[in-house]
Design a protein around this motif. Structure first.
Motif, PDB file in Angstrom:
ATOM      1  N   GLU A 158       0.813  -1.217   0.000  1.00 15.33           N
ATOM      2  CA  GLU A 158       0.000   0.000   0.000  1.00 15.33           C
ATOM      3  C   GLU A 158       0.846   1.267   0.000  1.00 15.33           C
ATOM      4  O   GLU A 158       0.403   2.314  -0.455  1.00 15.33           O
ATOM      5  CB  GLU A 158      -0.940   0.009   1.203  1.00 15.33           C
ATOM      6  CG  GLU A 158      -2.026  -1.045   1.114  1.00 15.33           C
ATOM      7  CD  GLU A 158      -2.842  -1.157   2.388  1.00 15.33           C
ATOM      8  OE1 GLU A 158      -2.685  -0.321   3.302  1.00 15.33           O
ATOM      9  OE2 GLU A 158      -3.637  -2.102   2.473  1.00 15.33           O
ATOM     10  N   ARG A 159       2.070   1.172   0.494  1.00 13.81           N
ATOM     11  CA  ARG A 159       2.955   2.343   0.595  1.00 13.81           C
ATOM     12  C   ARG A 159       3.701   2.634  -0.704  1.00 13.81           C
ATOM     13  O   ARG A 159       4.356   3.660  -0.819  1.00 13.81           O
ATOM     14  CB  ARG A 159       3.967   2.123   1.714  1.00 13.81           C
ATOM     15  CG  ARG A 159       3.348   2.016   3.073  1.00 13.81           C
ATOM     16  CD  ARG A 159       4.420   1.869   4.142  1.00 13.81           C
ATOM     17  NE  ARG A 159       3.806   1.563   5.414  1.00 13.81           N
ATOM     18  CZ  ARG A 159       4.158   0.561   6.200  1.00 13.81           C
ATOM     19  NH1 ARG A 159       5.161  -0.230   5.853  1.00 13.81           N
ATOM     20  NH2 ARG A 159       3.547   0.342   7.336  1.00 13.81           N
ATOM     21  N   LEU A 160       3.648   1.719  -1.658  1.00  8.03           N
ATOM     22  CA  LEU A 160       4.439   1.861  -2.877  1.00  8.03           C
ATOM     23  C   LEU A 160       3.749   2.719  -3.928  1.00  8.03           C
ATOM     24  O   LEU A 160       2.525   2.662  -4.081  1.00  8.03           O
ATOM     25  CB  LEU A 160       4.714   0.471  -3.474  1.00  8.03           C
ATOM     26  CG  LEU A 160       5.449  -0.531  -2.586  1.00  8.03           C
ATOM     27  CD1 LEU A 160       5.560  -1.876  -3.287  1.00  8.03           C
ATOM     28  CD2 LEU A 160       6.822  -0.006  -2.196  1.00  8.03           C
ATOM     29  N   ASP A 161       4.553   3.469  -4.670  1.00  7.21           N
ATOM     30  CA  ASP A 161       3.992   4.174  -5.826  1.00  7.21           C
ATOM     31  C   ASP A 161       3.875   3.168  -6.975  1.00  7.21           C
ATOM     32  O   ASP A 161       4.299   2.020  -6.856  1.00  7.21           O
ATOM     33  CB  ASP A 161       4.844   5.392  -6.194  1.00  7.21           C
ATOM     34  CG  ASP A 161       6.267   5.030  -6.626  1.00  7.21           C
ATOM     35  OD1 ASP A 161       6.503   3.901  -7.124  1.00  7.21           O
ATOM     36  OD2 ASP A 161       7.155   5.885  -6.471  1.00  7.21           O
ATOM     37  N   GLU A 162       3.299   3.586  -8.085  1.00  4.52           N
ATOM     38  CA  GLU A 162       3.024   2.675  -9.210  1.00  4.52           C
ATOM     39  C   GLU A 162       4.291   2.007  -9.739  1.00  4.52           C
ATOM     40  O   GLU A 162       4.293   0.816 -10.029  1.00  4.52           O
ATOM     41  CB  GLU A 162       2.299   3.417 -10.335  1.00  4.52           C
ATOM     42  CG  GLU A 162       0.865   3.768  -9.995  1.00  4.52           C
ATOM     43  CD  GLU A 162      -0.016   2.552  -9.757  1.00  4.52           C
ATOM     44  OE1 GLU A 162       0.084   1.559 -10.506  1.00  4.52           O
ATOM     45  OE2 GLU A 162      -0.807   2.589  -8.804  1.00  4.52           O
ATOM     46  N   ALA A 163       5.379   2.756  -9.887  1.00  2.00           N
ATOM     47  CA  ALA A 163       6.625   2.198 -10.432  1.00  2.00           C
ATOM     48  C   ALA A 163       7.202   1.149  -9.480  1.00  2.00           C
ATOM     49  O   ALA A 163       7.612   0.058  -9.912  1.00  2.00           O
ATOM     50  CB  ALA A 163       7.638   3.313 -10.685  1.00  2.00           C
ATOM     51  N   ALA A 164       7.235   1.466  -8.191  1.00  2.00           N
ATOM     52  CA  ALA A 164       7.770   0.520  -7.206  1.00  2.00           C
ATOM     53  C   ALA A 164       6.888  -0.720  -7.104  1.00  2.00           C
ATOM     54  O   ALA A 164       7.383  -1.840  -6.982  1.00  2.00           O
ATOM     55  CB  ALA A 164       7.910   1.192  -5.848  1.00  2.00           C
ATOM     56  N   LEU A 165       5.566  -0.526  -7.181  1.00  5.05           N
ATOM     57  CA  LEU A 165       4.643  -1.653  -7.137  1.00  5.05           C
ATOM     58  C   LEU A 165       4.877  -2.590  -8.327  1.00  5.05           C
ATOM     59  O   LEU A 165       4.910  -3.810  -8.172  1.00  5.05           O
ATOM     60  CB  LEU A 165       3.193  -1.167  -7.122  1.00  5.05           C
ATOM     61  CG  LEU A 165       2.117  -2.252  -7.132  1.00  5.05           C
ATOM     62  CD1 LEU A 165       2.227  -3.157  -5.907  1.00  5.05           C
ATOM     63  CD2 LEU A 165       0.732  -1.622  -7.206  1.00  5.05           C
ATOM     64  N   ALA A 166       5.060  -2.015  -9.513  1.00  6.50           N
ATOM     65  CA  ALA A 166       5.324  -2.829 -10.707  1.00  6.50           C
ATOM     66  C   ALA A 166       6.603  -3.638 -10.539  1.00  6.50           C
ATOM     67  O   ALA A 166       6.663  -4.826 -10.911  1.00  6.50           O
ATOM     68  CB  ALA A 166       5.405  -1.938 -11.941  1.00  6.50           C
ATOM     69  N   GLU A 167       7.637  -3.030  -9.955  1.00  7.70           N
ATOM     70  CA  GLU A 167       8.913  -3.720  -9.749  1.00  7.70           C
ATOM     71  C   GLU A 167       8.761  -4.868  -8.749  1.00  7.70           C
ATOM     72  O   GLU A 167       9.238  -5.980  -8.979  1.00  7.70           O
ATOM     73  CB  GLU A 167       9.967  -2.714  -9.273  1.00  7.70           C
ATOM     74  CG  GLU A 167      11.385  -3.257  -9.219  1.00  7.70           C
ATOM     75  CD  GLU A 167      11.713  -3.959  -7.904  1.00  7.70           C
ATOM     76  OE1 GLU A 167      12.411  -4.986  -7.936  1.00  7.70           O
ATOM     77  OE2 GLU A 167      11.245  -3.484  -6.861  1.00  7.70           O
ATOM     78  N   VAL A 168       8.060  -4.623  -7.635  1.00  9.87           N
ATOM     79  CA  VAL A 168       7.852  -5.655  -6.613  1.00  9.87           C
ATOM     80  C   VAL A 168       6.980  -6.782  -7.167  1.00  9.87           C
ATOM     81  O   VAL A 168       7.248  -7.960  -6.938  1.00  9.87           O
ATOM     82  CB  VAL A 168       7.239  -5.053  -5.328  1.00  9.87           C
ATOM     83  CG1 VAL A 168       6.758  -6.130  -4.369  1.00  9.87           C
ATOM     84  CG2 VAL A 168       8.246  -4.156  -4.637  1.00  9.87           C
TER      85      VAL A 168
END
Length: 181
Positions: A158-168
């Motif tokens: 929930e804390r991640l932005d879109e780019a970080a979420l895509a990477e994770v």
């Protein structure tokens, strides 16, 4: 069930991660509320008591979860005889009763289906409401992850932005304590 008739209930919802039932006691002198759910949610509603050490309980939860068990915490609270309904804002002061660890091993056909997916080049992801350590242990049994896998908690997602979420999402295969939304 006849002796401890149910007066009210707050059903389980993944957002709150617990359920509560209110019962009339057989002696008629009081009521009892029983709380069960995710250990973190239940322990936060328990009152201090002799011998009750939340950190020690959470260590037990981790130990059971690492063995692939789904763990529920259970607590109780006595109430007045006139109490007939539960108020979600008043769910505190419970007495910790214990933990229940349950094994629900993957079915052989699930393991085979994942193997076929891998053979076809499909990457399989696990998204669950279970404890992270439980999810990783089950994922290991399903051959979704190796020994060093950690998994990712929903609150961290929930804390991640879109780019970080895509990477994770690309890197990890196990996502735990994730709410349906």
């Amino acid at each position: 069930r006849a002796a401890w008739s149910r007066l009210d209930a707050i059903p389980f919802e993944s957002e709150r991660r617990f359920m509560v039932t209110l019962h009339a006691r057989p002696d008629g002198a009081a009521t009892s509320a029983f709380l069960k759910g995710a250990p973190e949610a239940v322990l936060g509603r328990c009152a201090p008591q002799p011998g009750f050490e939340p950190a020690r309980v959470l260590a037990w939860v981790e130990e059971l979860a690492h063995r692939g068990m789904r763990v529920l915490a259970i607590a109780a609270r006595d109430g007045a005889p006139a109490e007939t309904a539960l108020d979600e804002t008043e769910l505190h002061g419970f007495r910790f009763l214990g933990l229940a660890g349950m094994i629900d091993p993957p079915r052989p056909e699930a393991i085979a289906a994942i193997r076929r997916c891998h053979e076809a080049g499909i990457v399989v992801k696990m998204i669950t409401g279970d404890h992270r350590a439980t999810a990783v242990a089950v994922a290991r049994q399903l051959n979704l992850v190796g020994d060093g896998a950690q998994g990712v908690n929903g609150v961290d997602l929930e804390r991640l932005d879109e780019a970080a979420l895509a990477e994770v999402a690309e890197r990890e295969n196990v996502f735990a304590r994730v709410a349906p939304e």
